[in-house]
Motif scaffolding. Sequence first.
Motif, PDB file in Angstrom:
ATOM      1  N   ALA A   1       0.815  -1.229   0.000  1.00  0.00           N
ATOM      2  CA  ALA A   1       0.000   0.000   0.000  1.00  0.00           C
ATOM      3  C   ALA A   1       0.842   1.268   0.000  1.00  0.00           C
ATOM      4  CB  ALA A   1      -0.955  -0.002   1.196  1.00  0.00           C
ATOM      5  N   ILE A   2       1.901   1.280  -0.789  1.00  0.00           N
ATOM      6  CA  ILE A   2       2.778   2.453  -0.865  1.00  0.00           C
ATOM      7  C   ILE A   2       2.416   3.324  -2.057  1.00  0.00           C
ATOM      8  CG2 ILE A   2       5.168   3.221  -1.131  1.00  0.00           C
ATOM      9  CD1 ILE A   2       6.021   0.601   0.229  1.00  0.00           C
ATOM     10  N   PHE A   3       2.033   2.682  -3.170  1.00  0.00           N
ATOM     11  CA  PHE A   3       1.744   3.415  -4.402  1.00  0.00           C
ATOM     12  C   PHE A   3       0.333   3.102  -4.902  1.00  0.00           C
ATOM     13  CE2 PHE A   3       6.332   2.693  -4.309  1.00  0.00           C
ATOM     14  CZ  PHE A   3       6.808   3.989  -4.474  1.00  0.00           C
ATOM     15  N   VAL A   4      -0.228   4.044  -5.629  1.00  0.00           N
ATOM     16  CA  VAL A   4      -1.475   3.840  -6.361  1.00  0.00           C
ATOM     17  C   VAL A   4      -1.107   3.770  -7.842  1.00  0.00           C
ATOM     18  CG1 VAL A   4      -3.733   4.762  -6.962  1.00  0.00           C
ATOM     19  CG2 VAL A   4      -2.839   5.078  -4.639  1.00  0.00           C
ATOM     20  N   VAL A   5      -1.400   2.644  -8.490  1.00  0.00           N
ATOM     21  CA  VAL A   5      -1.030   2.420  -9.891  1.00  0.00           C
ATOM     22  C   VAL A   5      -2.296   2.141 -10.685  1.00  0.00           C
ATOM     23  CG1 VAL A   5       0.352   1.033 -11.466  1.00  0.00           C
ATOM     24  CG2 VAL A   5       1.177   1.452  -9.137  1.00  0.00           C
ATOM     25  N   ASP A   6      -2.449   2.801 -11.837  1.00  0.00           N
ATOM     26  CA  ASP A   6      -3.676   2.613 -12.609  1.00  0.00           C
ATOM     27  C   ASP A   6      -3.665   1.341 -13.447  1.00  0.00           C
ATOM     28  OD1 ASP A   6      -1.781   3.452 -14.420  1.00  0.00           O
ATOM     29  OD2 ASP A   6      -3.168   4.658 -15.608  1.00  0.00           O
ATOM     30  N   ASP A   7      -2.479   0.829 -13.800  1.00  0.00           N
ATOM     31  CA  ASP A   7      -2.387  -0.414 -14.577  1.00  0.00           C
ATOM     32  C   ASP A   7      -1.275  -1.265 -13.963  1.00  0.00           C
ATOM     33  OD1 ASP A   7      -2.270  -2.473 -16.431  1.00  0.00           O
ATOM     34  OD2 ASP A   7      -2.564  -1.152 -18.160  1.00  0.00           O
ATOM     35  N   LEU A   8      -1.603  -1.954 -12.893  1.00  0.00           N
ATOM     36  CA  LEU A   8      -0.600  -2.706 -12.139  1.00  0.00           C
ATOM     37  C   LEU A   8      -0.026  -3.851 -12.972  1.00  0.00           C
ATOM     38  CD1 LEU A   8       0.907  -3.128  -9.495  1.00  0.00           C
ATOM     39  CD2 LEU A   8      -1.011  -4.526  -8.698  1.00  0.00           C
ATOM     40  N   ALA A   9      -0.852  -4.515 -13.758  1.00  0.00           N
ATOM     41  CA  ALA A   9      -0.379  -5.639 -14.571  1.00  0.00           C
ATOM     42  C   ALA A   9       0.678  -5.170 -15.573  1.00  0.00           C
ATOM     43  CB  ALA A   9      -1.540  -6.309 -15.293  1.00  0.00           C
ATOM     44  N   LEU A  10       0.423  -4.057 -16.248  1.00  0.00           N
ATOM     45  CA  LEU A  10       1.394  -3.524 -17.205  1.00  0.00           C
ATOM     46  C   LEU A  10       2.689  -3.134 -16.504  1.00  0.00           C
ATOM     47  CD1 LEU A  10       2.121  -2.516 -20.057  1.00  0.00           C
ATOM     48  CD2 LEU A  10       1.066  -0.322 -19.438  1.00  0.00           C
ATOM     49  N   LEU A  11       2.559  -2.501 -15.354  1.00  0.00           N
ATOM     50  CA  LEU A  11       3.744  -2.058 -14.616  1.00  0.00           C
ATOM     51  C   LEU A  11       4.586  -3.243 -14.162  1.00  0.00           C
ATOM     52  CD1 LEU A  11       5.344   0.278 -13.319  1.00  0.00           C
ATOM     53  CD2 LEU A  11       3.924  -0.009 -11.276  1.00  0.00           C
ATOM     54  N   GLN A  12       3.951  -4.241 -13.547  1.00  0.00           N
ATOM     55  CA  GLN A  12       4.708  -5.373 -13.010  1.00  0.00           C
ATOM     56  C   GLN A  12       5.219  -6.306 -14.094  1.00  0.00           C
ATOM     57  OE1 GLN A  12       1.848  -6.921 -10.047  1.00  0.00           O
ATOM     58  NE2 GLN A  12       3.265  -6.242  -8.449  1.00  0.00           N
ATOM     59  N   ASN A  13       4.380  -6.595 -15.083  1.00  0.00           N
ATOM     60  CA  ASN A  13       4.752  -7.596 -16.084  1.00  0.00           C
ATOM     61  C   ASN A  13       5.710  -7.076 -17.153  1.00  0.00           C
ATOM     62  OD1 ASN A  13       3.063  -9.399 -14.773  1.00  0.00           O
ATOM     63  ND2 ASN A  13       1.324  -8.969 -16.106  1.00  0.00           N
ATOM     64  N   VAL A  14       5.532  -5.831 -17.556  1.00  0.00           N
ATOM     65  CA  VAL A  14       6.327  -5.293 -18.664  1.00  0.00           C
ATOM     66  C   VAL A  14       7.371  -4.289 -18.180  1.00  0.00           C
ATOM     67  CG1 VAL A  14       6.255  -4.043 -20.850  1.00  0.00           C
ATOM     68  CG2 VAL A  14       4.428  -5.661 -20.274  1.00  0.00           C
ATOM     69  N   VAL A  15       6.925  -3.232 -17.513  1.00  0.00           N
ATOM     70  CA  VAL A  15       7.824  -2.136 -17.148  1.00  0.00           C
ATOM     71  C   VAL A  15       8.867  -2.585 -16.135  1.00  0.00           C
ATOM     72  CG1 VAL A  15       7.961   0.229 -16.304  1.00  0.00           C
ATOM     73  CG2 VAL A  15       5.957  -0.515 -17.620  1.00  0.00           C
ATOM     74  N   LEU A  16       8.425  -3.287 -15.094  1.00  0.00           N
ATOM     75  CA  LEU A  16       9.344  -3.761 -14.063  1.00  0.00           C
ATOM     76  C   LEU A  16       9.744  -5.227 -14.257  1.00  0.00           C
ATOM     77  CD1 LEU A  16       7.708  -2.157 -10.881  1.00  0.00           C
ATOM     78  CD2 LEU A  16       9.667  -1.317 -12.202  1.00  0.00           C
ATOM     79  N   GLY A  17       9.148  -5.873 -15.248  1.00  0.00           N
ATOM     80  CA  GLY A  17       9.437  -7.281 -15.483  1.00  0.00           C
ATOM     81  C   GLY A  17      10.200  -7.523 -16.772  1.00  0.00           C
ATOM     82  N   LEU A  18       9.496  -7.571 -17.871  1.00  0.00           N
ATOM     83  CA  LEU A  18      10.091  -7.965 -19.152  1.00  0.00           C
ATOM     84  C   LEU A  18      11.251  -7.065 -19.575  1.00  0.00           C
ATOM     85  CD1 LEU A  18      10.035  -9.754 -21.674  1.00  0.00           C
ATOM     86  CD2 LEU A  18       8.300  -8.199 -22.629  1.00  0.00           C
ATOM     87  N   ILE A  19      11.070  -5.746 -19.487  1.00  0.00           N
ATOM     88  CA  ILE A  19      12.087  -4.829 -20.008  1.00  0.00           C
ATOM     89  C   ILE A  19      13.409  -4.924 -19.234  1.00  0.00           C
ATOM     90  CG2 ILE A  19      12.678  -2.397 -20.359  1.00  0.00           C
ATOM     91  CD1 ILE A  19       9.737  -1.924 -21.098  1.00  0.00           C
ATOM     92  N   PRO A  20      13.402  -4.764 -17.905  1.00  0.00           N
ATOM     93  CA  PRO A  20      14.693  -4.871 -17.201  1.00  0.00           C
ATOM     94  C   PRO A  20      15.285  -6.276 -17.222  1.00  0.00           C
ATOM     95  CG  PRO A  20      12.893  -4.559 -15.642  1.00  0.00           C
ATOM     96  CD  PRO A  20      12.330  -4.321 -17.003  1.00  0.00           C
TER      97      PRO A  20
END
Length: 262
Positions: free
Chosen positions: A221-240
């Motif tokens: 409960a630190i951040f409010v994210v509008d598209d958590l799946a995109l953030l976790q799977n692609v932005v913080l997952g696939l790309i790095p």
Amino acid sequence: MGRPQVAVRAGIVFAAATAIWLGIYWAGEAFFGTDDYDRGRHVFSAVAATALAVPMVVVAWRYLDRVPWSGLRRASPRTVGRLLAAGAAGYLIPAAVAVTVFVAVGLVSIDVRGSVLPVLGLIVLVFLYEALPEELVFRGYLFRNLAAAMPTWAVVVVQAALFTLFGVLIGAAGSVDRVVTFFGFAIVQGLLRAITDTLWVPIGFHLAFQTAEQMVGPDWAIFVVDDLALLQNVVLGLIPLALGVLTVQLLGKRARRPAVMS
């Protein structure tokens, strides 16, 4: 009496690690009685994982591999810190660039909900529950033993398959997408282990990856994210993950293994 064959040694440690994580899960169920996220259960699991897995691997090195005790005590805090930072940077640099780009073009919005101080606690828990014990088992003990019996490319693939099987057996990889994630992550970790010849760079990468993934989730409960799946799977997952090995290479952190435990 000679030491057991590589397959036997690897099988014993893999089975022991699986039993440890299953035992921690069952103990957590018994003590905390819920499948929902519980901070106390997370602390218990993290402490138990390191307290059980690290001695297990040390004992395996000593009595299965016949490594002398003196061979397990060489890494200095300064060397370890430098290598951990190199691994963390290998993840954080491409992840930060990806977050910046996705936020700038409006594909993802991220707002701070509360204090970020809990992230410090999360870092400790990730290190104790996942980064240190899992890497010590898979990119440490198993990688080192497999490397004595097969070429590096095969070691990277086999340890990734074992890590994925481990995730399936303990219930952490219960779907096809999770299986793919486990395997891809383990390939990256195996490559980092191979090119840097040290365990501490993969530990740093693992620590940064899991901390980033968990800190944006609902449990903390630190951040409010509008598209958590995109953030976790692609932005913080696939790309790095796709750029992590290249980033470490470009940073020039060609560290050498400081100890048998590295």
